[in-house]
Design a protein around this motif. Structure first.
Motif, short mmCIF file in Angstrom:
data_model
loop_
_atom_site.label_atom_id
_atom_site.label_comp_id
_atom_site.label_asym_id
_atom_site.label_seq_id
_atom_site.Cartn_x
_atom_site.Cartn_y
_atom_site.Cartn_z
N LYS A 269 32.58 59.59 14.19
CA LYS A 269 33.09 59.57 15.56
C LYS A 269 34.62 59.72 15.54
O LYS A 269 35.30 59.20 14.66
CB LYS A 269 32.75 58.25 16.26
N ARG A 270 35.13 60.42 16.54
CA ARG A 270 36.58 60.53 16.75
C ARG A 270 36.96 59.61 17.90
O ARG A 270 36.46 59.75 19.03
CB ARG A 270 36.98 61.97 17.06
N ILE A 271 37.82 58.64 17.60
CA ILE A 271 38.15 57.59 18.55
C ILE A 271 39.65 57.58 18.80
O ILE A 271 40.45 57.47 17.86
CB ILE A 271 37.68 56.22 18.02
N GLY A 272 40.02 57.71 20.05
CA GLY A 272 41.44 57.72 20.41
C GLY A 272 41.99 56.32 20.57
O GLY A 272 41.31 55.43 21.10
N ILE A 273 43.21 56.09 20.12
CA ILE A 273 43.93 54.83 20.35
C ILE A 273 44.89 55.09 21.50
O ILE A 273 45.87 55.82 21.34
CB ILE A 273 44.70 54.38 19.10
N LEU A 274 44.60 54.51 22.65
CA LEU A 274 45.40 54.79 23.85
C LEU A 274 46.64 53.91 23.82
O LEU A 274 46.66 52.79 24.33
CB LEU A 274 44.56 54.54 25.10
N GLN A 289 48.68 42.60 17.24
CA GLN A 289 48.35 42.38 15.83
C GLN A 289 46.85 42.24 15.64
O GLN A 289 46.27 42.79 14.68
CB GLN A 289 49.06 41.12 15.32
N VAL A 290 46.20 41.52 16.54
CA VAL A 290 44.74 41.38 16.46
C VAL A 290 44.07 42.75 16.56
O VAL A 290 43.17 43.08 15.76
CB VAL A 290 44.22 40.45 17.57
N ILE A 291 44.49 43.56 17.51
CA ILE A 291 43.87 44.88 17.69
C ILE A 291 44.15 45.79 16.50
O ILE A 291 43.26 46.51 16.04
CB ILE A 291 44.35 45.54 19.01
N GLU A 292 45.37 45.76 16.00
CA GLU A 292 45.69 46.60 14.84
C GLU A 292 44.80 46.26 13.65
O GLU A 292 44.33 47.15 12.92
CB GLU A 292 47.17 46.44 14.46
N THR A 293 44.57 44.97 13.44
CA THR A 293 43.67 44.56 12.35
C THR A 293 42.25 45.05 12.61
O THR A 293 41.56 45.53 11.70
CB THR A 293 43.68 43.02 12.21
N ALA A 294 41.81 44.94 13.86
CA ALA A 294 40.46 45.38 14.21
C ALA A 294 40.28 46.88 14.02
O ALA A 294 39.19 47.34 13.64
CB ALA A 294 40.16 44.99 15.66
N LEU A 295 41.32 47.65 14.28
CA LEU A 295 41.21 49.11 14.15
C LEU A 295 40.89 49.53 12.72
O LEU A 295 40.29 50.59 12.50
CB LEU A 295 42.52 49.78 14.60
N GLN A 296 41.26 48.71 11.77
CA GLN A 296 40.97 49.04 10.37
C GLN A 296 39.46 49.11 10.10
O GLN A 296 39.01 49.84 9.22
CB GLN A 296 41.62 48.01 9.43
N LEU A 305 40.46 57.91 13.60
CA LEU A 305 41.29 57.40 14.68
C LEU A 305 42.40 58.40 15.00
O LEU A 305 43.05 58.93 14.10
CB LEU A 305 41.90 56.05 14.30
N VAL A 306 42.59 58.63 16.28
CA VAL A 306 43.58 59.60 16.76
C VAL A 306 44.49 58.89 17.75
O VAL A 306 44.01 58.32 18.74
CB VAL A 306 42.89 60.79 17.45
N GLU A 307 45.79 58.91 17.51
CA GLU A 307 46.71 58.28 18.46
C GLU A 307 46.85 59.16 19.71
O GLU A 307 47.09 60.37 19.61
CB GLU A 307 48.08 58.05 17.81
N VAL A 308 46.68 58.53 20.86
CA VAL A 308 46.80 59.23 22.14
C VAL A 308 48.13 58.83 22.77
O VAL A 308 48.35 57.66 23.08
CB VAL A 308 45.63 58.86 23.08
N GLU A 309 49.00 59.79 22.95
CA GLU A 309 50.35 59.50 23.45
C GLU A 309 50.48 59.66 24.95
O GLU A 309 51.52 59.34 25.52
CB GLU A 309 51.36 60.41 22.73
N ASN A 310 49.45 60.16 25.63
CA ASN A 310 49.52 60.33 27.08
C ASN A 310 49.85 59.01 27.76
O ASN A 310 49.30 57.97 27.41
CB ASN A 310 48.18 60.85 27.60
N ASP A 398 40.65 67.67 24.96
CA ASP A 398 41.70 68.28 24.14
C ASP A 398 41.71 67.73 22.71
O ASP A 398 41.97 68.46 21.75
CB ASP A 398 43.08 68.05 24.77
N LEU A 399 41.45 66.42 22.59
CA LEU A 399 41.51 65.77 21.27
C LEU A 399 40.14 65.62 20.63
O LEU A 399 40.02 64.99 19.57
CB LEU A 399 42.20 64.41 21.41
N HIS A 400 39.12 66.17 21.28
CA HIS A 400 37.75 66.13 20.74
C HIS A 400 37.31 64.69 20.46
O HIS A 400 36.78 64.37 19.39
CB HIS A 400 37.63 66.98 19.48
N LEU A 401 37.52 63.82 21.45
CA LEU A 401 37.24 62.40 21.27
C LEU A 401 35.85 62.03 21.77
O LEU A 401 35.36 62.57 22.76
CB LEU A 401 38.27 61.55 22.02
N ASP A 402 35.23 61.08 21.06
CA ASP A 402 33.97 60.49 21.52
C ASP A 402 34.23 59.28 22.41
O ASP A 402 33.39 58.93 23.24
CB ASP A 402 33.13 60.07 20.31
N ALA A 403 35.36 58.62 22.20
CA ALA A 403 35.70 57.42 22.95
C ALA A 403 37.18 57.13 22.75
O ALA A 403 37.84 57.76 21.89
CB ALA A 403 34.86 56.23 22.48
#
Length: 493
Positions: A269-274, A289-296, A305-310, A398-403
């Motif tokens: 899956k391709r998941i964007g980090i908004l 910090q909690v979310i950053e740890t969870a993203l791992q 994981l794809v960073e979304v800058e919008n 545009d970023l081919h994201l699933d979520a």
């Protein structure tokens, strides 16, 4: 006979025990009634329950009798206790929406969702506290007062479905039901280390639910596990001729959502980090910090994981897109007008004139009475809503994201007496898109023995519940971030 482990139990474990004969519905209900007595008004005094079903033991006994006679379960939720937010109509218990203006009101029929739960064999154990008329996020009402967070007794449990969240977190009941107009399923899920699903608008009927904003209202489960939330969602969806919005859902559900409980569901899956929905101030650091740890967890189990800058701005969505307060007076009045002539209120104006409200709610109610559905300002927000929906869809295309993912709340759930701030749930409520909030971990706080829960939202395109379930379930199975609150431990037998 092997001892049944009641704490943190699930639908599937209960059903297995029922079929093996090692547990009865009456025993299960008595366990929860014991915990209500020990923890809701006493002990930590969670104060989450407005009304216990006076017939619950008889209904549990009937479930046991059915199983004994037929050697089978009477539906997918047979004998499973539900904690029901008290804005769902129930024909055998009062429905107050947390307001003394509706104290003692027993509707003539059940809400569509309540009927679906009962048909599936569920047992409505109790009606839970909510922020009065579901209009904000601190879960304080004129009918019951303030519900507290079992993880930190100085904090709110989120809201508006905070009574449901606090009770389920405290191991009272198995299924929790909430409603969500801005944040109100996902906020208590985030604040209580739970799973909350806000479905696509139109997937679940709102008929028989006291309305806040029919443009944005929906209902969804709040449970301790993704699986239990999904088993509940499977039951409550469906077309209802009394809610025209559900016509959009016809043909969208092609299989059981349970089929999407896949441990490897995040793989590929391709998941964007908004990024714009992460807080930028010092007080946001612990949540980030909690979310950053969870993203791992995503990185470690096959997701990209794809960073979304919008720049999607939470405050803009609240002020310029969401029509919750614009609809509030109009839509609540539509319900109050159906009350019997003898009832003392038939409009929001009546409630205010008679002083039948909690002081915390007055400002929002008076504000709502100045707004008008269909006004130029209202239409401007509805136009903005279309633009935001299109923008989110374009980002994902545009970023081919699933979520996409982000913290549900940029800062910790607020202290009692304060207001919730920086909640990101408005992105889904203002667009009508689905999201699932899952436990992401705990942030340290002096009054919280194991920390304050932090939830992460996973948002998808309309009708993408199967994809979101795959991601959420896989994330949960690889992380197991949920912990029980220490304020409501197991009781001695």
């Amino acid at each position: 006979m092997e001892h049944f482990e009641f704490m943190e139990t699930t639908i599937s474990k209960v059903h297995q025990a029922y079929l093996e004969g090692s547990l009865t519905a009456v025993e299960l209900i008595k366990f929860y009634l014991h915990r209500i007595e020990a923890y809701d008004k006493k002990g930590p005094a969670i104060n989450s329950i407005i009304c216990v079903n006076p017939n619950i033991l008889e209904e549990a006994a009937a479930a046991d009798a059915y199983l004994k006679e037929h050697h089978a379960l009477q539906g997918p939720l047979h004998g499973i206790p539900v904690m029901l937010k008290d804005n769902f109509n129930t024909s055998d218990m009062p429905t107050t929406a947390g307001s003394i203006a509706l104290k003692g009101w027993v509707p003539p029929e059940n809400a569509f969702v309540v009927e679906k739960l009962k048909q599936a064999g569920a047992l409505i154990l109790a009606k839970t506290n909510l922020h009065e008329f579901a209009i904000w996020g601190e879960t304080i009402s004129s009918i019951l007062g303030q519900t507290v967070n079992p993880y930190d007794l100085t904090r709110t449990p989120g809201g508006s479905s905070g009574g449901t969240g606090a009770s389920i977190a405290a191991n009272i009941g198995i299924i929790g039901m909430g409603t969500d107009t801005i944040n109100s399923v996902r906020s208590p899920a985030s604040a209580n280390s739970l799973v909350g699903i806000r479905p696509t608008i139109g997937l679940v009927s709102r008929a028989g639910i006291i309305p806040y904003s029919l443009t944005q209202d929906t209902a969804g489960p709040i449970c301790r596990t993704v699986e239990d939330a999904v088993r509940t969602l499977d039951v409550i969806v469906g077309y209802d001729e009394k809610d025209a919005e559900t016509a959009w859902s016809v043909g969208q559900k092609r299989d059981s959502y349970i089929d999407h409980l896949q441990k490897d569901g995040m793989e590929g899956k391709r998941i964007g980090i908004l990024k714009s929905l992460f807080g930028k101030e010092k007080y946001n650091a612990s949540t980030n910090q909690v979310i950053e740890t969870a993203l791992q967890v995503f990185r470690d189990h096959g997701a990209t994981l794809v960073e979304v800058e919008n720049q999607i701005d939470q405050s803009y969505l609240n002020e310029e897109v969401s029509v919750h307060l614009d609809d509030f007076c109009h839509d609540l009045n539509s319900y109050l007008e159906t009350l019997p002539p003898r009832w003392p209120v038939h409009s929001m104006k009546d409630i205010l004139d008679k002083g039948l409200f909690h002081p915390f709610s007055e400002g929002n109610m008076r504000d709502a009475m100045t707004r008008q559905v269909g006004s130029p300002r209202y239409l401007e927000k509805m136009y903005n809503k279309i633009a935001v929906r299109r923008e989110v869809m374009k980002i994902m295309a545009d970023l081919h994201l699933d979520a996409m993912v982000y913290p549900h709340q940029q800062q910790l759930v607020c202290k009692i007496g304060s207001n919730q701030l920086q909640r990101n749930g408005v992105l889904c409520s203002s667009t009508g898109f689905p999201s699932i909030c899952v436990p992401a971990g705990f942030a340290p706080s002096p009054e919280a023995p194991i920390g304050v829960p932090v939830g992460m939202e996973i948002i998808g395109r309309p009708w993408s519940e199967p994809v979101l379930i795959e991601i959420a379930y896989s994330f949960e199975q690889h992380s197991h971030f949920r912990k029980m609150p220490v304020s409501t431990p197991a009781l001695e037998d």
